[in-house]
Design an enzyme around this catalytic site. Structure first.
Site, PDB file in Angstrom:
ATOM      1  N   ARG A 112      88.340  65.207  26.012  1.00  0.00           N
ATOM      2  CA  ARG A 112      87.564  64.397  26.965  1.00  0.00           C
ATOM      3  C   ARG A 112      86.184  64.040  26.402  1.00  0.00           C
ATOM      4  NH1 ARG A 112      87.686  67.483  32.396  1.00  0.00           N
ATOM      5  NH2 ARG A 112      86.665  65.609  33.174  1.00  0.00           N
ATOM      6  N   HIS A 123      78.828  68.776  39.190  1.00  0.00           N
ATOM      7  CA  HIS A 123      79.933  69.506  38.555  1.00  0.00           C
ATOM      8  C   HIS A 123      79.676  69.754  37.071  1.00  0.00           C
ATOM      9  CE1 HIS A 123      82.752  68.038  42.023  1.00  0.00           C
ATOM     10  NE2 HIS A 123      81.892  68.959  42.395  1.00  0.00           N
ATOM     11  N   CYS A 161      77.354  79.786  26.537  1.00  0.00           N
ATOM     12  CA  CYS A 161      78.011  81.048  26.212  1.00  0.00           C
ATOM     13  C   CYS A 161      78.506  81.717  27.491  1.00  0.00           C
ATOM     14  CB  CYS A 161      77.026  81.949  25.471  1.00  0.00           C
ATOM     15  SG  CYS A 161      77.728  83.569  25.140  1.00  0.00           S
ATOM     16  N   CYS A 209      76.111  85.448  27.276  1.00  0.00           N
ATOM     17  CA  CYS A 209      74.656  85.476  27.488  1.00  0.00           C
ATOM     18  C   CYS A 209      74.157  84.221  28.205  1.00  0.00           C
ATOM     19  CB  CYS A 209      73.910  85.680  26.166  1.00  0.00           C
ATOM     20  SG  CYS A 209      73.935  84.245  25.083  1.00  0.00           S
ATOM     21  N   THR A 237      84.673  58.003  44.960  1.00  0.00           N
ATOM     22  CA  THR A 237      85.106  59.398  45.128  1.00  0.00           C
ATOM     23  C   THR A 237      86.142  59.484  46.242  1.00  0.00           C
ATOM     24  OG1 THR A 237      84.429  61.686  45.544  1.00  0.00           O
ATOM     25  CG2 THR A 237      83.090  59.998  46.593  1.00  0.00           C
TER      26      THR A 237
END
Ligand code: APR
Length: 247
Positions: free
Chosen positions: A70, A118, A126, A129, A192
């Site tokens: 993507r 989103h 990560c 962390c 949407t």
């Protein structure tokens, strides 16, 4: 296409405009919507089942390969006339964009996005962390599995910087989005389906604060009954006409 008079009557006096966009905003750029069938390598996979913590825990290499595909797809496409129209409108008015899209097409059209509800394809981090990681180069050819990179700081596994089904929305974008709607004179909802909460609750929140809501979408949606006006057109057709009428 002639802009419906009732929509012009709401848009003309509006000083502060809030816009909520979804996958349909980018459809005419060539980014498939979530409810569209996937193509090619991914045709047997359901987007909604890949975008989950369960899928990641089961097979991170599969999910990472899909997100990297993507990333490559979004890099190859361009903002459409709808993104460009919103950017132009934003230069002349106080217009704040909240998007559910994880692409960067609003930004590449010249808009500043107030809230990426989103997350983004371009903000991997990560899993251990939480440090931001660099965007990895997508492979040239589609590939079904790809090991996610490891964190430069702690060697943890890097994950896509998106919100998966079942995860909490990041607090800061959510706060910014709700504040912008409450203070707006008009909320424009573009592309949407209104089925994924809590984002789908934003139009009714706006109405509870007395803010009129206009839907731009070629099809009926779960929101259509809750809005003040609907315009059955697409983002790249309707928005340029609306913005040129307002200039
Ligand atoms: N212009 C405007 N709207 C369009 C266009 C277009 N050219 N093409 C399609 N649409 C509309 C469809 O009619 C549909 O209502 O865009 C909507 C796309 O709906 P979804 O695919 O459900 O996308 P979205 O509402 O953004 O999904 C919400 O769900 O899968 C999760 O996190 C993902 O952000 C996504 C969220």
């Amino acid at each position: 296409m002639a802009v419906p008079t009732a929509i012009l009557d709401l848009a003309r006096p509006a000083r502060r405009i809030a816009v909520l966009t979804g996958a349909g905003m980018s459809a005419e750029s060539g980014v498939p919507t979530f409810r569209d069938a996937q193509t090619g390598l991914w045709e047997n996979f359901d987007a909604a089942s890949l975008a989950t913590p369960e899928a990641w825990n089961e097979d991170a290499a599969l999910v990472w390969a899909w997100y990297q595909w993507r990333v490559g797809l979004v890099r190859r496409v361009q903002p459409n006339a709808g993104h460009l129209a919103l950017s132009e409108w934003g230069r002349n008015a106080d217009l704040q964009i909240t998007t559910q899209n994880v692409d960067d097409l609003h930004e590449r059209a010249g808009s500043t996005v107030l809230a990426h509800l989103h997350g983004s394809l371009f903000s991997p981090r990560c899993t251990d962390c939480g440090l931001d990681a660099e965007v990895a180069e997508p492979p040239e050819q589609p590939i079904a599995r790809l090991d996610p990179p490891t964190c430069q700081n702690c060697s943890g596994i890097v994950r896509p910087g998106v919100v998966w089904f079942g995860e909490m929305l990041p607090e800061q974008p959510w706060e910014a989005a709700t504040a912008s709607l409450r203070e707006a004179d008009l909320l424009l909802v573009v592309g949407t389906s209104g089925v994924v909460y809590p984002a789908a609750g934003l139009p009714s929140l706006a109405r509870r604060h007395g803010v009129p809501v206009v839907e731009i979408n070629p099809d009926d949606t779960d929101l259509s009954d809750q809005v003040d006006e609907v315009w059955r057109t697409t983002a790249a057709v309707g928005l340029p006409d609306l913005v040129s009428e307002l200039q």
